[in-house]
Enzyme design. Structure first.
Site, PDB file in Angstrom:
ATOM      1  N   TYR A 386       0.836  -1.203   0.000  1.00 50.74           N
ATOM      2  CA  TYR A 386       0.000   0.000   0.000  1.00 50.74           C
ATOM      3  C   TYR A 386       0.867   1.247   0.000  1.00 50.74           C
ATOM      4  O   TYR A 386       2.067   1.221   0.311  1.00 50.74           O
ATOM      5  CB  TYR A 386      -0.915   0.029   1.234  1.00 50.74           C
ATOM      6  CG  TYR A 386      -0.170   0.002   2.554  1.00 50.74           C
ATOM      7  CD1 TYR A 386       0.408   1.154   3.084  1.00 50.74           C
ATOM      8  CD2 TYR A 386      -0.033  -1.181   3.273  1.00 50.74           C
ATOM      9  CE1 TYR A 386       1.103   1.131   4.276  1.00 50.74           C
ATOM     10  CE2 TYR A 386       0.661  -1.219   4.465  1.00 50.74           C
ATOM     11  CZ  TYR A 386       1.230  -0.054   4.965  1.00 50.74           C
ATOM     12  OH  TYR A 386       1.924  -0.081   6.150  1.00 50.74           O
ATOM     13  N   MET A 562      -5.163  -2.548   6.396  1.00 47.65           N
ATOM     14  CA  MET A 562      -5.817  -1.466   5.676  1.00 47.65           C
ATOM     15  C   MET A 562      -6.770  -0.678   6.581  1.00 47.65           C
ATOM     16  O   MET A 562      -7.673  -1.240   7.192  1.00 47.65           O
ATOM     17  CB  MET A 562      -6.595  -2.030   4.486  1.00 47.65           C
ATOM     18  CG  MET A 562      -7.223  -0.950   3.615  1.00 47.65           C
ATOM     19  SD  MET A 562      -7.964  -1.621   2.117  1.00 47.65           S
ATOM     20  CE  MET A 562      -9.252  -2.641   2.811  1.00 47.65           C
ATOM     21  N   HIS A 585       7.176  -6.846  12.176  1.00 48.85           N
ATOM     22  CA  HIS A 585       7.116  -6.080  10.921  1.00 48.85           C
ATOM     23  C   HIS A 585       5.727  -5.578  10.584  1.00 48.85           C
ATOM     24  O   HIS A 585       5.560  -4.728   9.720  1.00 48.85           O
ATOM     25  CB  HIS A 585       7.645  -6.917   9.760  1.00 48.85           C
ATOM     26  CG  HIS A 585       6.606  -7.802   9.102  1.00 48.85           C
ATOM     27  ND1 HIS A 585       5.925  -8.786   9.778  1.00 48.85           N
ATOM     28  CD2 HIS A 585       6.148  -7.839   7.823  1.00 48.85           C
ATOM     29  CE1 HIS A 585       5.088  -9.393   8.945  1.00 48.85           C
ATOM     30  NE2 HIS A 585       5.207  -8.840   7.752  1.00 48.85           N
TER      31      HIS A 585
END
Length: 662
Positions: A386, A562, A585
């Site tokens: 993204y 998201m 991460h």
């Protein structure tokens, strides 16, 4: 018509029955299309990408969320059966053709045998199921219904009754002792709090109940398996965001002794998206400058979506690189970009390895890998990648935040992407080669996905050289997207990018293998650290950290799912002692992509993201469910666990206001 990806598929002769069924369904579909008007061409919108010194790049067209060069139109890739299937899908989507759902699925199977390795496949879950039948977009799968397991989560002690061999230190560390499975050369361990422990145990128990056919072993099993690899030292370590992956779990850190001739390197310990990582830019803008004007916010989202190629397939800010230029990128990384004014000179100072891995060799990269990457340098891809416009919502460490130029309300941009199809092919080639030479090198593994070769062998050195070249490609990939972001902001705010203060905060990898020095059992050793879904987190004073951040520790960039928050952390001395200077991460998947597609509605997910105040631009909206917040663990739980365990320290929390996805 030649179908997309047909050149990558193995020939599978069809039976007379399937041929007759094909003709019947084709005729039926034609009737359907005729009854509703002729089948329209696939939705196509021209996307004009601003060239940054492109080599005569031709226009790109967005096709169903993927970027394809316009010259492909002449090949008829969107015609015939796929066009008919597209029409049926649209009618199903609006509830006009429930009668045709079953024929549509069968027709999809006839056209859409899944390729062995898709060019932009970031999700290793798909690699484990190659050869199965799937409806494109993830709707139809032959995955059998999985039995759900309930866990007594009254307490951590009650949960551990399901795995009594796991030892708990009373805080965040859980250890699987050496000897749990035959051949372990070290212990295995992982970090979790109560909610995260429940998820990792549930994955393990459901894997045991349902078997791992068509998928992966559980993350806990994979941690133990990695501990059996030749040369492994200390422990096979899992981060709080751990979940099952190809061979190694995603979130697994393992180091092997470079002085041991038997030590191995395993491509699965890096993953298919080599140097998948995150770059963070900051600005002088305040939150109100973006969200205070809804029209401006939408224009900014539209321009970013236009200027950053996204989605499946080809597309590049750079344009098509010729052979010499691509080799320069692979060999020199961001040094190549700096010479061409595609980044700021100071950018490289705040990039891991200064954006250029030594020992990279373009000759070690196959022609197939280069072909897949030639048109993709400077593109986002799809899956969990993204580009987000974010604002600083909370500050936990004023000193560290100030050093990074961050304060409450600061507008930032986070880019999450990797080496695209080139890195994927490098890993695919290396796995195939390792499988061939293991017997010659006297190596046996408990899981074939752990295919490996001796580090000092010709094959081991070739993989490391190719991996470093792919890592350089990924650095340049994020660098070019950052250039597009800076130009987009300059256009919308009508100010020079320097005036906007769009400097790079940091750029760090979370899929890589690196030679480093660490203390092992009280002795300093040179080791090869595999970090797969884990971020380097070197503590204050480490010479590998640039001067700007050496006093506070290395910045660690952790992206959320998201529409949810992301974090900036800093590395710690405890990480250097306990995890080879590594931490988490991201959020880590909580459900598979196929499960997410079955259980979640993409339109509802998009609405939820928008309701949170995040403007979304998504190329393939039907796949949004795969990246829904519900598909992932709670990133805040992951961060709190890392902070409490001392393997990284909270600095700032970032909230997304614009999200660009493939």
């Amino acid at each position: 018509a030649i179908l997309p990806g047909a050149h990558r598929r193995r020939h599978r002769p069809s039976s007379p029955c399937s041929s007759l069924l094909f003709l019947f369904l084709l005729a039926l579909s034609a009737v359907v299309c005729c009854s509703h008007g002729s089948a329209p061409a696939s939705h196509t919108c021209t996307a004009s990408y601003g060239s940054l010194g492109a080599l005569g790049a031709e226009p790109l067209r967005l096709r169903g969320g993927g970027l394809w060069r316009s010259s492909r139109e002449s090949k008829g890739t969107e015609r015939g059966g796929m066009q008919i299937l597209s029409t049926i899908r649209k009618k199903i989507a609006v509830g006009e053709a429930w009668l045709y759902k079953y024929p549509a699925r069968l027709l999809s199977n006839l056209f859409s045998r899944k390729p062995k390795a898709r060019a932009n496949n970031q999700d290793e879950e798909k690699m484990s199921k190659r050869g199965n039948w799937h409806l494109r977009g993830g709707g139809l799968s032959d995955d059998r219904a999985r039995k759900s397991i309930e866990i007594d989560d009254t307490s951590i002690e009650s949960m551990l009754k399901s795995a009594p061999y796991i030892q708990w230190d009373g805080n965040q560390l859980f250890t699987i002792p050496k000897g749990h499975i035959e051949g372990m050369r070290s212990s295995a361990s992982f970090y979790a709090n109560k909610p995260l422990l429940k998820q990792v145990l549930k994955e393990m128990l459901e894997n045991q109940a349902n078997g791992s056919k068509g998928g992966f072993l559980s993350a806990i099993q994979q941690l133990s398996n990695v501990a059996t690899l030749p040369g492994v030292v200390s422990s096979s370590i899992g981060m709080p965001d751990i979940h099952s992956g190809y061979g190694f779990a995603i979130g697994n850190v393992a180091a092997v002794d470079m002085d041991d001739d038997d030590s191995v390197v395993s491509p699965g310990g890096v993953g298919f998206d080599i140097n998948c990582g995150v770059r963070l830019l900051r600005t002088n803008l305040h939150e109100r400058d973006v969200i205070g004007d809804a029209a401006l916010k939408n224009r900014l989202a539209d321009l970013l979506f236009k200027n950053i190629p996204v989605g499946v397939g080809e597309g590049s800010v750079l344009g098509q690189a010729d052979g010499k230029e691509l080799d320069d990128i692979l060999r020199r990384g961001m040094a190549w970009a700096e010479e061409r004014n595609l980044c700021w000179p100071e950018d490289r100072e705040v990039v891991e390895e200064r954006g250029s891995f030594e020992g990279a060799d373009p000759d070690a990269v196959s022609d197939r890998a280069k072909a897949r990457g030639r048109n993709q340098c400077g593109s986002l891809g799809s899956g969990n990648h993204y580009a987000e416009v974010q604002v600083v919502e909370e500050v936990y460490d004023e000193e560290a935040a100030s050093a990074m130029g961050l304060k409450l309300g600061t507008v930032c941009i986070m880019l999450h992407s990797g080496s695209r199809g080139l890195g994927h092919q490098v890993c695919t080639d290396a796995v195939a080669e390792a499988e061939k030479v293991m017997k010659q090198q006297g190596i046996s593994v408990v899981d074939r996905q752990l295919a490996c070769c001796r580090i000092k062998s010709k094959e081991g050195q070739k993989y490391l050289a190719a991996m470093r070249a792919a890592a350089n490609f990924a650095f340049v990939n994020r660098c070019l997207m950052a250039k597009a972001v800076r130009q987009s902001f300059a256009t919308i705010f009508e100010r020079d990018e320097k005036e906007l203060g769009m400097s790079t905060v940091y750029d760090v990898s979370h899929n890589i293998a690196k030679v480093e020095e660490h203390m092992v059992d009280g002795v300093k050793k040179k080791v090869l650290v595999h970090r797969k879904g884990a971020t380097r987190a070197f503590g204050p004073g480490s010479p590998e950290i640039c001067d700007k951040y050496r006093s506070i520790g290395q910045p660690v960039l952790v992206g959320g799912s998201m529409g949810t928050c992301s974090y900036v952390l800093t590395g710690t001395a405890k990480a250097m002692e306990s995890t080879f200077g590594s931490t988490c991460h991201g959020a880590g998947r909580a459900m598979s992509r196929s499960q997410a597609m079955r259980s979640l509605d993409s339109r509802a997910v998009l609405k939820e993201v928008e309701d949170r105040g995040c403007t979304a631009r998504v190329a393939t909206k039907k796949l949004v469910a795969e990246e829904a917040p519900q598909s992932y663990k709670d990133v805040s739980e992951v961060i709190e666990t890392c902070h409490a365990a001392g393997i990284s320290r909270k600095c700032v929390k970032l909230r997304p206001v614009i999200c660009i996805k493939g």
